[in-house]
Design a protein around this motif. Structure first.
Motif, PDB file in Angstrom:
ATOM      1  N   THR A 336       0.789  -0.674   0.290  1.00  0.00           N
ATOM      2  CA  THR A 336       0.089  -0.300  -0.262  1.00  0.00           C
ATOM      3  C   THR A 336       1.327   1.435   0.074  1.00  0.00           C
ATOM      4  OG1 THR A 336      -2.034  -1.172   1.530  1.00  0.00           O
ATOM      5  CG2 THR A 336      -2.030   1.180   0.852  1.00  0.00           C
ATOM      6  N   GLY A 338       4.306   1.739  -1.446  1.00  0.00           N
ATOM      7  CA  GLY A 338       3.849   1.626  -2.403  1.00  0.00           C
ATOM      8  C   GLY A 338       3.452   2.662  -3.805  1.00  0.00           C
ATOM      9  N   ILE A 339       2.461   1.360  -3.479  1.00  0.00           N
ATOM     10  CA  ILE A 339       1.264   2.445  -4.742  1.00  0.00           C
ATOM     11  C   ILE A 339       0.453   4.250  -4.117  1.00  0.00           C
ATOM     12  CG2 ILE A 339      -0.802   2.262  -4.300  1.00  0.00           C
ATOM     13  CD1 ILE A 339      -1.277  -0.626  -4.163  1.00  0.00           C
ATOM     14  N   LEU A 342       3.674   5.764  -5.865  1.00  0.00           N
ATOM     15  CA  LEU A 342       3.400   5.738  -6.785  1.00  0.00           C
ATOM     16  C   LEU A 342       2.485   7.103  -7.306  1.00  0.00           C
ATOM     17  CD1 LEU A 342       3.714   2.259  -8.239  1.00  0.00           C
ATOM     18  CD2 LEU A 342       5.805   4.322  -8.770  1.00  0.00           C
ATOM     19  N   PHE A 343       0.930   6.862  -6.394  1.00  0.00           N
ATOM     20  CA  PHE A 343       0.434   8.422  -6.991  1.00  0.00           C
ATOM     21  C   PHE A 343       0.733   9.107  -6.581  1.00  0.00           C
ATOM     22  CE2 PHE A 343      -3.862   5.837  -5.876  1.00  0.00           C
ATOM     23  CZ  PHE A 343      -4.129   6.663  -6.759  1.00  0.00           C
ATOM     24  N   LEU A 345       4.315  10.589  -7.315  1.00  0.00           N
ATOM     25  CA  LEU A 345       5.247  10.420  -7.995  1.00  0.00           C
ATOM     26  C   LEU A 345       4.126  10.650  -9.427  1.00  0.00           C
ATOM     27  CD1 LEU A 345       8.137  10.190  -8.594  1.00  0.00           C
ATOM     28  CD2 LEU A 345       7.778   7.481  -9.826  1.00  0.00           C
ATOM     29  N   GLY A 346       3.285  10.066  -9.582  1.00  0.00           N
ATOM     30  CA  GLY A 346       2.651  10.065 -10.546  1.00  0.00           C
ATOM     31  C   GLY A 346       1.577  11.650 -10.755  1.00  0.00           C
ATOM     32  N   ILE A 347       1.016  12.069  -9.800  1.00  0.00           N
ATOM     33  CA  ILE A 347       0.750  13.815  -9.672  1.00  0.00           C
ATOM     34  C   ILE A 347       2.005  14.724  -9.916  1.00  0.00           C
ATOM     35  CG2 ILE A 347      -0.646  14.804  -8.126  1.00  0.00           C
ATOM     36  CD1 ILE A 347      -1.847  12.811  -9.119  1.00  0.00           C
ATOM     37  N   ALA A 350       3.520  15.128 -13.337  1.00  0.00           N
ATOM     38  CA  ALA A 350       2.799  15.788 -14.210  1.00  0.00           C
ATOM     39  C   ALA A 350       1.664  16.952 -13.953  1.00  0.00           C
ATOM     40  CB  ALA A 350       0.867  14.999 -13.224  1.00  0.00           C
TER      41      ALA A 350
END
Lengths: 360, 266
Positions: A336, A338-339, A342-343, A345-347, A350
């Protein structure tokens, strides 16, 4: 009545071995094994589901009601094994129950058998069969192939049910010796399964890792002269030949010219990239072919993706996987966490609120 | 987008079955690749369902219930991703990203159910002491139905709410957030890969991982092998693993005194 008062005996009252279980009962139990985790809970895990699965066999074996109660009670102790391989334990335990072996022995065998199966089952199903079948069929589904889910279900369940029924029969026949047969090669088997597993994960990083840094960094501009050829009358051609020479290094983009500042003819490149010399050619019929150059200025971008690909393609997926592995293995991160990483990181990547350009 | 009573009922039933199936029965019907397509059929957009199901499935590969760990719940996550994508027209990766909070909620729910089921065991004990086989059977059926109902009710509520306000939400999401969610959704699969590695890896296995990475790079570079790439690679992997198994068992036969006291990754 209270459960505290009941003491599980060491031996069954009726010690006469029961007749062999018929195929129908074995099949019935193999089918019931699909519901091993029906009442899964953190206290006994699969215990009640395990008992549910073997009830048809126990009822045939223990015609004495006290023995049935004793058998049911000890079979409701903590139980946890791999749900797809459970019939292996069932076969062995039932062969022991049928021979009315002492309850502590049955218990020991049951516990010994359920442990190693977890690792083998995980390696076989979750780490090998599912990644390969689901991996292939996912790509089919993404391409819009409606058969993908069906193919996945057929392959997965064919393997699952073949194993359930085969293990049930095999281990029931083998009885206690089956445990030795399994443990004899278990480490080698687990190792081989792990090799296959890590190999496949290495492949998955490539075949399914689509993450790429698509950032383009502006890196100045490139100047050039693009050639244009027109057919004009002799009179109009004077307009071209009368044009001033330019300094190709400083002239603004869009300026047209035929000569440089020293009066020499310019060399421009045509649409195919060939170099042509600017100038006027008399076509002999009162018309002239004029070739002139237009100054161009194009931005040059430095592509992060191209640079990374020259090191090795799929570098970003590899690095992310290894980073997460490192956090999971060495810093005891939960998946969790890790998820969430990544969230974020992704945001952040962007460019939230347009604060910086997106790298995705 | 408005949905009929029948569609709502079908989503309820599909979730009920999938919730039970995630631990019992075929233990494969619940996989997003299946539920995505089924939800797509129900909502009249099979193609999007397949696309989202496949995308979500890639993320869950490896993110499996290994060693009793509870991953983010693929039942709620997969179904919600399909619903969101179809109802709001979000891009598949973004829909998957948006479904993650639901999956985490589902993970929490499962943990809660498994904890609350524990007290049931003392009544199961009483049944066993009295050789009450029917009681044990009823207890198992009850527990399954309870799990299915909890999931079905929650997802149906999300579905009804999502169908009416989903579009509003989707249009209110700024581009950078959609890009971010898409990128995050596309990266989620690395969590699964890393979990697999953690379970299986030990020091002498890194070579096999890198070998898989390298061979896969070569295979995917050939366009004609794009679809069967994984199968081809699996065959190579099997060959290596099988060879190792033979080596290990032969060595073992030669050195009888070897107790084999090392422990592998699993």
């Amino acid at each position: 009545m209270a459960s505290n008062e009941y003491v599980i005996p060491e031996h069954y009252e009726d010690l006469t071995p029961a007749p062999q279980l018929d195929q129908k009962t074995l099949n019935k139990m193999a089918w019931r094994s699909c519901f091993l985790q029906a009442s899964f809970n953190y206290e006994r895990m699969q215990a009640a589901g395990w008992l549910y699965s073997i009830i048809p066999g126990l009822e045939k074996i223990h015609t004495n009601k006290n023995d049935l109660a004793a058998s049911m009670s000890h079979n409701l102790e903590f139980f946890n094994t791999h749900p797809f391989l459970v019939t292996f334990v069932m076969g062995i335990v039932l062969s022991l129950e049928q021979n009315k072996v002492d309850i502590p022995t049955i218990r020991a065998v049951r516990v010994a058998a359920m442990g190693p199966l977890g690792g083998i089952g995980d390696a076989l199903f979750w780490l090998t069969l599912v990644p390969i079948t689901a991996g292939i069929t996912s790509n089919m589904a993404i391409n819009g192939n409606a058969a993908a889910p069906i193919i996945f279900l057929v392959i997965f369940n064919a393997v699952q049910f073949a194993l359930r029924f085969w293990l049930m029969n095999w281990s029931y026949k083998l009885g206690t010796s089956a445990i030795d047969a399994l443990t004899a090669n278990m480490q080698a088997f687990t190792r081989a399964a792990s090799i296959m597993g890590v190999f496949v994960v290495g492949c998955l990083v490539v075949t399914m890792g689509g993450t790429q840094i698509n950032l383009q960094i502006p890196n100045g501009t490139t100047r050039g002269l693009s050639a244009t050829t027109v057919i004009v009358s002799e009179k109009e051609a004077k307009n071209f030949t009368g044009m001033e020479g330019i300094d190709t290094e400083t002239a603004e983009a869009g300026t047209i010219a035929m000569t440089d500042k020293d009066g020499n003819a310019l060399t421009a490149s045509d649409a195919d990239g060939n170099a042509v010399t600017c100038g006027v050619t008399d076509l002999g019929n009162g018309m002239e072919s004029v070739t002139y150059g237009t100054v161009t200025e194009d931005p040059v971008n430095f592509s992060v993706a191209d640079t990374l690909n020259t090191i090795v393609p799929k570098l970003v997926p590899l690095m992310l996987t290894l980073l997460l592995y490192y956090m999971f293995a060495k810093h005891s991160w939960t998946p969790t966490k890790g998820i969430l990483l990544l969230f974020v990181l992704g945001i952040l990547g962007a460019g939230p609120l347009g604060l910086w350009p997106s790298i995705w | 987008m408005e949905y009929s009573i029948i569609q709502v009922a079908l989503v309820f039933i599909v979730t009920f079955v999938a919730a039970i199936d995630q631990f019992n029965f075929l233990e494969s019907l619940y996989q997003p690749i299946v539920t995505g397509a089924v939800i797509g059929l129900i909502l009249g957009d099979l193609n999007t369902g397949l696309l989202v199901g496949g995308t979500y499935q890639l993320m869950t590969i490896g993110n499996m219930p290994i060693g009793g760990a509870q991953p983010p719940n693929a039942v709620i996550g997969g179904i919600m991703a399909a619903i969101l994508a179809i109802a709001t027209g979000l891009e598949p990766n973004a829909a998957v990203g948006l479904a993650i909070p639901f999956a985490l909620l589902g993970q929490l729910g499962v943990t809660l159910v498994f904890t609350l089921m524990s007290p049931l065991m003392s009544s199961a004990d009483n049944m066993a002491h009295n050789a009450d086989t029917k009681g044990i059977e009823r207890l198992n059926y009850f527990a399954m139905a309870l799990l299915g109902l909890i999931f079905a009710v929650v997802v149906t509520l999300f579905f009804i709410a999502g169908a009416t306000i989903g579009q509003t939400i989707a249009s209110a999401i700024p581009t950078w957030l959609q890009t971010g969610l898409s990128a995050a959704g596309g990266m989620m699969r690395f969590v699964g890969f890393a979990v697999l590695l953690k379970v299986m890896m030990n020091r002498d296995m890194w070579g096999f991982f890198l070998m898989g990475f390298g061979l896969a790079l070569i295979t995917v570079a050939n366009d004609s092998l794009a679809t069967p790439a994984l199968l081809i690679l699996a065959l190579i992997g099997f060959g290596i693993a099988f060879w190792d198994f033979q080596q290990q068992t032969e060595l073992k036969g030669a050195a009888v005194s070897d107790g084999g006291d090392f422990e592998d990754g699993i």
